[in-house]
Each structure stands twice: as C-alpha cells, then as structure tokens.
Design an enzyme around this catalytic site. Sequence first.
Site, PDB file in Angstrom:
ATOM      1  N   ASP A  97       0.844  -1.212  -0.032  1.00 21.54           N
ATOM      2  CA  ASP A  97      -0.012   0.005  -0.029  1.00 21.54           C
ATOM      3  C   ASP A  97       0.890   1.175   0.015  1.00 21.54           C
ATOM      4  OD1 ASP A  97      -2.073   1.925   0.719  1.00 21.54           O
ATOM      5  OD2 ASP A  97      -3.181   0.264   0.938  1.00 21.54           O
ATOM      6  N   ASP A 114       3.419   1.900  -4.759  1.00 19.93           N
ATOM      7  CA  ASP A 114       2.407   2.489  -5.500  1.00 19.93           C
ATOM      8  C   ASP A 114       2.194   1.722  -6.752  1.00 19.93           C
ATOM      9  OD1 ASP A 114       1.117   4.090  -7.200  1.00 19.93           O
ATOM     10  OD2 ASP A 114       2.377   6.154  -6.799  1.00 19.93           O
ATOM     11  N   VAL A 115       1.083   1.306  -6.809  1.00 19.30           N
ATOM     12  CA  VAL A 115       0.721   0.419  -8.073  1.00 19.30           C
ATOM     13  C   VAL A 115       1.079   0.703  -9.413  1.00 19.30           C
ATOM     14  CG1 VAL A 115      -1.056  -1.056  -6.470  1.00 19.30           C
ATOM     15  CG2 VAL A 115      -2.033   0.801  -7.773  1.00 19.30           C
ATOM     16  N   TYR A 133     -14.142   6.136 -13.164  1.00 15.78           N
ATOM     17  CA  TYR A 133     -14.399   4.888 -12.518  1.00 15.78           C
ATOM     18  C   TYR A 133     -14.938   3.665 -13.466  1.00 15.78           C
ATOM     19  CZ  TYR A 133     -14.987   1.894  -8.186  1.00 15.78           C
ATOM     20  OH  TYR A 133     -14.927   0.898  -7.370  1.00 15.78           O
ATOM     21  N   LYS A 154     -12.980   0.384 -14.273  1.00 12.66           N
ATOM     22  CA  LYS A 154     -13.295  -0.833 -13.764  1.00 12.66           C
ATOM     23  C   LYS A 154     -13.798  -1.876 -14.761  1.00 12.66           C
ATOM     24  CE  LYS A 154     -12.258  -0.319  -9.352  1.00 12.66           C
ATOM     25  NZ  LYS A 154     -11.484  -1.365  -8.598  1.00 12.66           N
ATOM     26  N   THR A 198     -16.532   0.468   3.753  1.00 20.35           N
ATOM     27  CA  THR A 198     -15.024   0.717   3.979  1.00 20.35           C
ATOM     28  C   THR A 198     -14.837   2.473   3.747  1.00 20.35           C
ATOM     29  OG1 THR A 198     -14.485   1.047   1.372  1.00 20.35           O
ATOM     30  CG2 THR A 198     -14.385  -1.186   2.254  1.00 20.35           C
TER      31      THR A 198
HETATM   32  N1  NAD Z   1     -16.135   0.073  -0.995  1.00 25.83           N
HETATM   33  C1  NAD Z   1     -16.867   0.027  -2.050  1.00 25.83           C
HETATM   34  O1  NAD Z   1     -18.222   0.150  -2.085  1.00 25.83           O
HETATM   35  C2  NAD Z   1     -16.307  -0.912  -3.288  1.00 25.83           C
HETATM   36  C3  NAD Z   1     -17.155  -1.269  -4.345  1.00 25.83           C
HETATM   37  C4  NAD Z   1     -16.751  -1.704  -5.397  1.00 25.83           C
HETATM   38  C5  NAD Z   1     -15.406  -1.911  -5.677  1.00 25.83           C
HETATM   39  N2  NAD Z   1     -14.535  -1.333  -4.774  1.00 25.83           N
HETATM   40  C6  NAD Z   1     -12.947  -1.413  -4.987  1.00 25.83           C
HETATM   41  O2  NAD Z   1     -12.502  -2.065  -3.882  1.00 25.83           O
HETATM   42  C7  NAD Z   1     -11.049  -1.763  -3.860  1.00 25.83           C
HETATM   43  C8  NAD Z   1     -10.815  -1.638  -2.380  1.00 25.83           C
HETATM   44  O3  NAD Z   1     -11.405  -0.531  -1.927  1.00 25.83           O
HETATM   45  P1  NAD Z   1     -11.838  -0.292  -0.444  1.00 25.83           P
HETATM   46  O4  NAD Z   1     -13.458   0.126  -0.632  1.00 25.83           O
HETATM   47  O5  NAD Z   1     -11.397  -1.257   0.361  1.00 25.83           O
HETATM   48  O6  NAD Z   1     -11.284   1.343  -0.401  1.00 25.83           O
HETATM   49  P2  NAD Z   1     -10.157   1.690   0.629  1.00 25.83           P
HETATM   50  O7  NAD Z   1      -9.752   3.170   0.534  1.00 25.83           O
HETATM   51  O8  NAD Z   1     -10.472   1.217   1.992  1.00 25.83           O
HETATM   52  O9  NAD Z   1      -8.808   0.762   0.215  1.00 25.83           O
HETATM   53  C9  NAD Z   1      -8.132   1.161  -0.955  1.00 25.83           C
HETATM   54  C10 NAD Z   1      -6.708   1.032  -0.581  1.00 25.83           C
HETATM   55  O10 NAD Z   1      -5.966   1.354  -1.845  1.00 25.83           O
HETATM   56  C11 NAD Z   1      -4.811   2.004  -1.479  1.00 25.83           C
HETATM   57  N3  NAD Z   1      -4.356   2.772  -2.643  1.00 25.83           N
HETATM   58  C12 NAD Z   1      -4.934   3.782  -3.461  1.00 25.83           C
HETATM   59  N4  NAD Z   1      -4.088   4.279  -4.256  1.00 25.83           N
HETATM   60  C13 NAD Z   1      -3.089   3.561  -4.330  1.00 25.83           C
HETATM   61  C14 NAD Z   1      -1.750   3.129  -5.168  1.00 25.83           C
HETATM   62  N5  NAD Z   1      -1.581   4.315  -6.167  1.00 25.83           N
HETATM   63  N6  NAD Z   1      -0.860   2.310  -4.904  1.00 25.83           N
HETATM   64  C15 NAD Z   1      -1.181   1.517  -3.954  1.00 25.83           C
HETATM   65  N7  NAD Z   1      -2.393   1.672  -2.969  1.00 25.83           N
HETATM   66  C16 NAD Z   1      -3.202   2.482  -3.296  1.00 25.83           C
HETATM   67  C17 NAD Z   1      -5.236   2.954  -0.578  1.00 25.83           C
HETATM   68  O11 NAD Z   1      -4.135   3.675   0.470  1.00 25.83           O
HETATM   69  C18 NAD Z   1      -6.111   2.291   0.538  1.00 25.83           C
HETATM   70  O12 NAD Z   1      -5.467   1.538   1.598  1.00 25.83           O
HETATM   71  C19 NAD Z   1     -10.995  -0.806  -4.657  1.00 25.83           C
HETATM   72  O13 NAD Z   1     -10.361  -1.291  -5.999  1.00 25.83           O
HETATM   73  C20 NAD Z   1     -12.127  -0.357  -5.115  1.00 25.83           C
HETATM   74  O14 NAD Z   1     -12.459   0.414  -6.436  1.00 25.83           O
HETATM   75  C21 NAD Z   1     -15.051  -0.979  -3.581  1.00 25.83           C
END
Ligand code: NAD
Length: 249
Positions: free
Chosen positions: A38, A64-65, A156, A160, A191
Amino acid sequence: MGSRLEGKVAIITGGASGIGEAHAHLYASEGAKVVVTDIQEELGANVVRAIEGEGGDAIFVRHDVTSEVDWANVVKTTVDQYGAITTLVNNAGVANFSGVEEETLEGFNRVVSICQTGVWLGMKACMPELKKSGNGAIVNISSLYGIIGTPSMVAYHGAKGAVRLMTKSAGLEYAKQGVRINSVHPGIIKTPLADTLTADYIAEITATTPLGCMGEPIDIATMSLFLCSDEAKFITASEFVVDGGWGAQ
Ligand SMILES: NC(=O)c1ccc[n+]([C@@H]2O[C@H](COP(=O)([O-])OP(=O)(O)OC[C@H]3O[C@@H](n4cnc5c(N)ncnc54)[C@H](O)[C@@H]3O)[C@@H](O)[C@H]2O)c1
C-alpha cells in the site's frame, strides 16, 4: 487457523485498509504467507502487526501500484522473503465522482492509472513467478460499476470495466500456463472509500438492495479466497458479483 491457502504466497495490493485489509487477515488465517502492499505505510504496518498477533505470517511493502519500479521491488522482496509468488490480489483503487464534462484530464488519468494500469502492471510483474509456481491465481477487484453504468462517474466506470475485460483476456492467455485469473465485482461495501459517498447516495442504494444492507469487506475477501484456493481449479477468465442482488434489477 484454517488451511485453505496452505502453501500459498499472496500479494494483496491496497492491503492497508477496507477490502484489502480484510483479504490480508483472511488469507493469513487460512495459511497463506501474505505480502500487504500500500502507499499508506503506517496503516499497512499495523495490519501486519495485527496478523502476526493472530498467529499469521505477513510483511508490509510500501508500494504505489502505478509504479513499475515499485512492482519490481514487491516481486523481489516477496521472493526473497517467501521464495515464490502463487497468488495476487489486485485490490488497490480510488473512486471519484465526476461526470464527462466536470472530469479533468488529471483526475481521469489518476483513476485509470491506479484502477486499470496498476492491475495490468501487477499481472505483468508477477506473471513469471506465478507461472513458475505451476498453480497461480490472480483476483482482480473490479466493481459492480465495471459491469453496469451509473451517471457521473465516467473514469471509474471506464477503468473498472477495463479490469473486467483485461481479466478475461489474461485468463484466456494464461489458461494453459498454470495461472487462473478472475475478477470480483463488489456492490457497495462499508470501507473508508465508501465514506466518500454522500449519505443520500448510500441510503438510496441500501434501500434498493434486495438483501437490504451494505456489504462488509469480509464478504468480498471470502469470494476471493475461494477463487485463489485450489477449490476453484476449474474457474478462470470469469466474473463474480458480490452486491446483495443490486445489479440484477
Ligand atoms: N467500497 C466499495 O463500496 C467498493 C465497491 C466496489 C469496488 N470497490 C473496490 O475495492 C477496492 C478496495 O477499495 P476499498 O473500498 O477497500 O477502499 P479503501 O480506500 O479502504 O482501500 C483502498 C486502498 O488502496 C490504497 N491505494 C490507493 N491508491 C494506491 C496506489 N496508487 N498504490 C497502492 N495502493 C493504493 C489506499 O491507500 C487504500 O489503502 C478498490 O479497487 C475499489 O475500487 C470498492
């Protein structure tokens, strides 16, 4: 502790928070060695400490991804520490809520580089080790919004949706090379990312979700766990929706 991932070495991006954090705990509790990556170093280190406290084996790597150099470091660190990579969960992501005209080039590129390019970079960087393992698995976390459209979230949805089809393409490419690749499509999940949504938006989706609530991070991690385990040995290039039924309407 279970053993559904015994012998696996799993990299989980965005593992410091939310859905990635739930993956890290669950995977470790099922016997995987877990590499939490992360950009949030303190939170990531906390996750690893908590896993160790639970009896699991994990390390944190700042990552950083969007950076190819960072990916090379994650691969090297993982192999140095655990000797292999069997499993990759491309989970890191960000959301932004901008329509076609409001979105800026900078905002658009940021979402695409993290949510889409980061997933491709991860598959590319880890693939040699995944192939070598003879039994590799990748889960790419897309979104229900990678399958259906909603207004005013153009970058987004685009990123996605691309993850969904990159997964199918890569899954077909590597089917005969010992690597299974699937996508998971969460609906609305509690989250920190979902905290950026307005209360009205959350209330509306919750009210129209057939199962009547938001999902929890563990609901997504449980699906991924199955896909990364050998129980899913006949599953590749496929998509799995976890959304309380919302997208079926
Ligand atoms: N929460 C929802 O409702 C939801 C719905 C559909 C999809 N998602 C997807 O699930 C995944 C996780 O999301 P979440 O809800 O747990 O969010 P979150 O914000 O809790 O976690 C996302 C994590 O990604 C990290 N991150 C961001 N940019 C980064 C980078 N450049 N390099 C490395 N790490 C990075 C952040 O620091 C964070 O820890 C994401 O891909 C999100 O799009 C979430």
